[in-house]
Design a protein around this motif. Sequence first.
Motif, short mmCIF file in Angstrom:
data_model
loop_
_atom_site.label_atom_id
_atom_site.label_comp_id
_atom_site.label_asym_id
_atom_site.label_seq_id
_atom_site.Cartn_x
_atom_site.Cartn_y
_atom_site.Cartn_z
N GLN A 16 0.83 -1.21 0.00
CA GLN A 16 0.00 0.00 0.00
C GLN A 16 0.86 1.26 0.00
OE1 GLN A 16 -2.50 0.18 3.43
NE2 GLN A 16 -3.49 2.10 2.84
N ASN A 17 1.98 1.23 0.72
CA ASN A 17 2.82 2.42 0.83
C ASN A 17 3.75 2.64 -0.37
OD1 ASN A 17 1.75 2.97 3.38
ND2 ASN A 17 3.27 1.68 4.41
N HIS A 49 -10.08 -0.45 -2.84
CA HIS A 49 -10.18 0.63 -1.84
C HIS A 49 -8.91 1.46 -1.81
CE1 HIS A 49 -10.00 2.38 2.23
NE2 HIS A 49 -11.32 2.44 2.15
N ASP A 50 -7.76 0.82 -2.07
CA ASP A 50 -6.48 1.52 -2.03
C ASP A 50 -5.98 1.90 -3.42
OD1 ASP A 50 -6.20 1.34 0.79
OD2 ASP A 50 -5.59 -0.75 0.61
N TYR A 51 -6.83 1.77 -4.42
CA TYR A 51 -6.48 2.16 -5.80
C TYR A 51 -5.22 1.46 -6.29
CZ TYR A 51 -9.80 5.86 -4.71
OH TYR A 51 -10.91 6.55 -4.33
N ARG A 341 -10.81 -2.96 8.00
CA ARG A 341 -11.71 -2.80 6.86
C ARG A 341 -12.91 -3.75 6.92
NH1 ARG A 341 -8.19 -1.44 2.57
NH2 ARG A 341 -6.70 0.11 3.34
#
Length: 870
Positions: A16-17, A49-51, A341
Motif C-alpha cells: 500500500q505504501n 479501496h487503495d487504488y 476494513r
Amino acid sequence: MYLPRQLISKLYLHLQNTRHPLSPPVLILVALETDALCACRILTQLLKHDYIPHKIQPVAGYSDLERAGTELVSPMMETRGGAGGVVVCLGVGGMVDLGTVLGLEPEGEENTFGGVEVWVIDSHRPWNLGNVFGGFPLEPETQEARTFSARTPVGVNGGRIERAYKPGKGGIIVMDDGDIEDELSKERDAYLALVDMPEIVDDGRDLGDSDEDESEAEEEAGDTSLVAGRKRKSWSDFDEDDDEDDRPRQRRRSNSVNSPRRPQHRGLISLRDDALFSSDALEAPPAAQPPRGPSANTLRRRLLRLRRENEGVLREYYRLGTSYSEPISSMMYSLASELGREDNDLLWLAIVGVTSMELYGRSSAGIAVAARRSDARVSGWLGMRGARIRQLLRDEVRRLNPPEIGNGRVLPETTGIIPTTARSPEDTSIRLSPEPKFLLIRHWSLYDSMLHSPYLFSRLKTWSEAGMKRLHKLLAKMGVSLVQCKQSYAHMDMMLKRELRTKLLKYASLYNLDELVPTIDTDGKDRGGAKDGWGFVRSWGWRATLSAQDVGVVVGALLEVGKNTTSADDLPAGPSQDLLDVENNQSQSEEWIPRFWEAYDALEDIEALKAGLPTAQYLHKAIFTTGTTILKKKQISHLRAFRMCVVKDSPDATLFNHPGALTKLALWIGEALAEQEKEATGGRLAHGGRGTPLVVASLDDQRGVYVVVGTGGGGGPDTKFLDRESAKKRAEEKEAKAKAKEMQRRIKEKIRAEKKEAKRKEKEEKKKAKSDAGGDEDEEEDNEEDSDDDSDLSDSDSDDDGESDEDEDELDQELERGYGLNKFGTAFQDVVAETNARVRIDSFEHCVVEVKKEDLSGFLESLSMKVVIG
C-alpha cells in the motif's frame, strides 16, 4: 519463507505504501473453487479501496499454473526486462515448488526471483517445505558468509519472517495460519540441516550405526602416535585414497521429497582451516602429538547417516497424506480485520468460503465424508479448529449486525423459524438461523429439500423403497401431508413453519437424525450464546434471502456445470483429442474458465446468483438419481483397500466429468456407505475407525479417459475432537471403572484383613496347646500363607494396571500423526511409477486423476495393493 499470523498485514501495508499509478498490476492466480473465489473477492475489494491496480487469472490445474508462469510471471522479472511486482496465489501452488513451476529460479542462474514477490495463501496440506523454509534470493557469497543460513536476507530467521524484514527483493512468502510454527519444528530443523550440508555422493550402502563409528575412532586413537617430523595427510589426500577404492559409485537418486536447494561452492568451513590441516614439512611438530581424529571414511559415514535421517524426516512428512487447514477466505478476512476494513460484505464472503469447505468434504483428513456420530451434539468440519472459526464468525455477525431495539417485533429466528424474507426493503444484514440439514429449502419444496439432502439420504436410506417409506412416515408423524410438503416452502402454512423445528427435534431421534436441526439448548439469547450448529442467513432487501449454504451450493454448481444448464443436452460436448495432446488440456481449461467469471459475478450480483438456482437444483437431482441407481443396483465392488464404483451408463454421466461434481457424488455415496458400516459394526467405522475409502470413476467417452477421485471413509483427525458428548461419556465410564476397581481393591483388603485376624487367633490358640518348637514351625507356615495372600493381591493389581496400560496404548494409537488422512495422492504417484498406466495428475486436489480408458483395470489393480488411508 513464511509470514507468522501476527504479522499478516505486514506485506499488504508495504504494498500500500510503495504502489503508485505507474506500478505494474498485482497478478492474482485463483483456483477454480468457491473458497478461493470468495478470498479473491475480499482481496480485490481491499485493492480497489487503495487504488492498487490488479489482474485476475483463473488457474484450472498445474498445466495452467505452469503456462501462467511462462506467459505472465517470468516476464515480470527484472533480469528479463520486467519491473518486478507481486503475485498472489489463492488456493494455488502450496504443495509444489513454485520457484521452479513459475520459472523464478532458472537452472544455473545466480540471480533468482528478479524482484518478483509471490504470496501464497493455500489451505492444502502438506506444504512444500522449499516454499516455507526457503524461497528467497540468497545474499552474495563472501568469505564470512558461505552457508545457506548465513546468506539469508536480513529479517529472516530459519525461514520465519520477522519485523525487521524489508519486502521488495522478491521471493516466495507463505502466509502461516498457525500450523507451521506449531507443527513443523522437526521438519524445519531437518530442512535447514540438509541445505547446509556439503555435497556428497551416496552410494546406497549400509552405514551401520553410530556405535561402530565410535569404536573405530577409539581404535584409531589407540594406534601408535605420529612419528615426529612425519608429514600428515591433508584432506585432499584422504579424498585421493577414497578414489582409489574399487567400490562402484553412482549419482544420488532423487527421492519423492523435494530436496532443498543449496547455494553453490559451499563446503564445511571448518575443514578449510589451513592452520588445522597444515602440511608444511619444514615445521617441526611438538613433542606430544594430540590424539588422531576420526578418519575421512568415518566422517563421511556420519555425514551420510545424518543426511539420510533428515531426508527421512522430510519424506515421512510428505507421505503423511493430504489434509486441509484454515480456509483462505477466513485468512483474507483476518487480513481485512487487521487493516480495520471489516464490514458485512467481506464477512459474508468469508462465511460462504468457510461453508463451502464442508460442502466439498474438505476436512483435516483430506477429502472425506462428513465426520458425524449419532450420539454427538456437536459435529462439523475441521474439528475443534472449525468449531472455533465458526464461533468467531458468529461473534462477528453479532458485532456487525446488532439486534434492533424498540420496535417490539419478535424475530422469526428467535422462535425457531428459519428466516425467508428481509426485515425491510433496505435490510442487508446477516443473521443467525437454526438451519436444518436440508438442501435449498427456501427455493424448493420441503419434500424435495429433504429428499435431496445427503444427510437424510444416508440416514433414512432413501435410495430404497423402505427408505422412502421412512421419509413419508416421518412427515406423517410430524403432521405434514404430502400435498402441503410438496408446495414451495416459502408459501407453506405459517403454523407448520413455526412447529417444524419442534417436531423435527421430537421425532428425529427415532430415525437416527440427532443432528438434523440445532437443539433448543443452543438458543442462547445473550451475546454469549454459543448457538452451536446454527447457520448464517443474509437478505438483499425484498429481492432475496439466502443462507450461506445456499450460496455455496449455487456458486459450486456454476463452477462445475455452467450457467443456464437444465438438462444433459445443454452440456457442451468434450473435445475428442488424445489425453496427452496439449490442445486437449487447453480446451478443457477454456471450457471451465468462463464458468469462473459467471460464479465470480454471482457472488456480487444477487440476480445472477438467483439465476443459478435452477442449475444447482439440476445438479443435485442428477447426484440423487445417479447415487440411487448405483446403490440400488449394487454396482459398488469391494477391493482390498477400498470400495469402487464406475459411472458410465447414467443419462447424466457427462455431468460428472468435472472433478468437483464427481467429488460431490463420491461424498454422497460414501456417507451412505459409512452409515451402513456403523450399523454393521455397532456404531464404529471399519479400519480402526478410519472408515472404508471409496474410489469413483466417471467415463469421459469423448476424450477416452476416466476421471477418478478417491475419498476417505469418514474417520480421521476430526473424529478425535468432534464428539463432546462421546468424550464425556468415555470419561464417565473411565471414572466408573476406576471406582469399581477401587471398590474391588477395598473388598480384597478387607477379606485379607479378616483372614489375617482369623489366623492370628488360631495361632495364639496353637501356641497355648503346643510346645515352643512347634510354634516356630507354625509361625513360618503362617508367614508363607501371608506372603501367598499378598502375592495374589499384587497379581490382581498388576492385571488392573495392565488393562489401564492397554487403554492408554489404544488412545496413543488414535493420536498418531497422520491418522485417517487421505493418502490417495501418494498412492496414485506410486502406481504411476510402478506401472505403464497413462495417467494425468493435473488437479490441485491430489486425490483426483485422469486415467486412459484402456488402463483403468490395471491401474485399479495396482492401486488396491497400496495404503490409501493414514
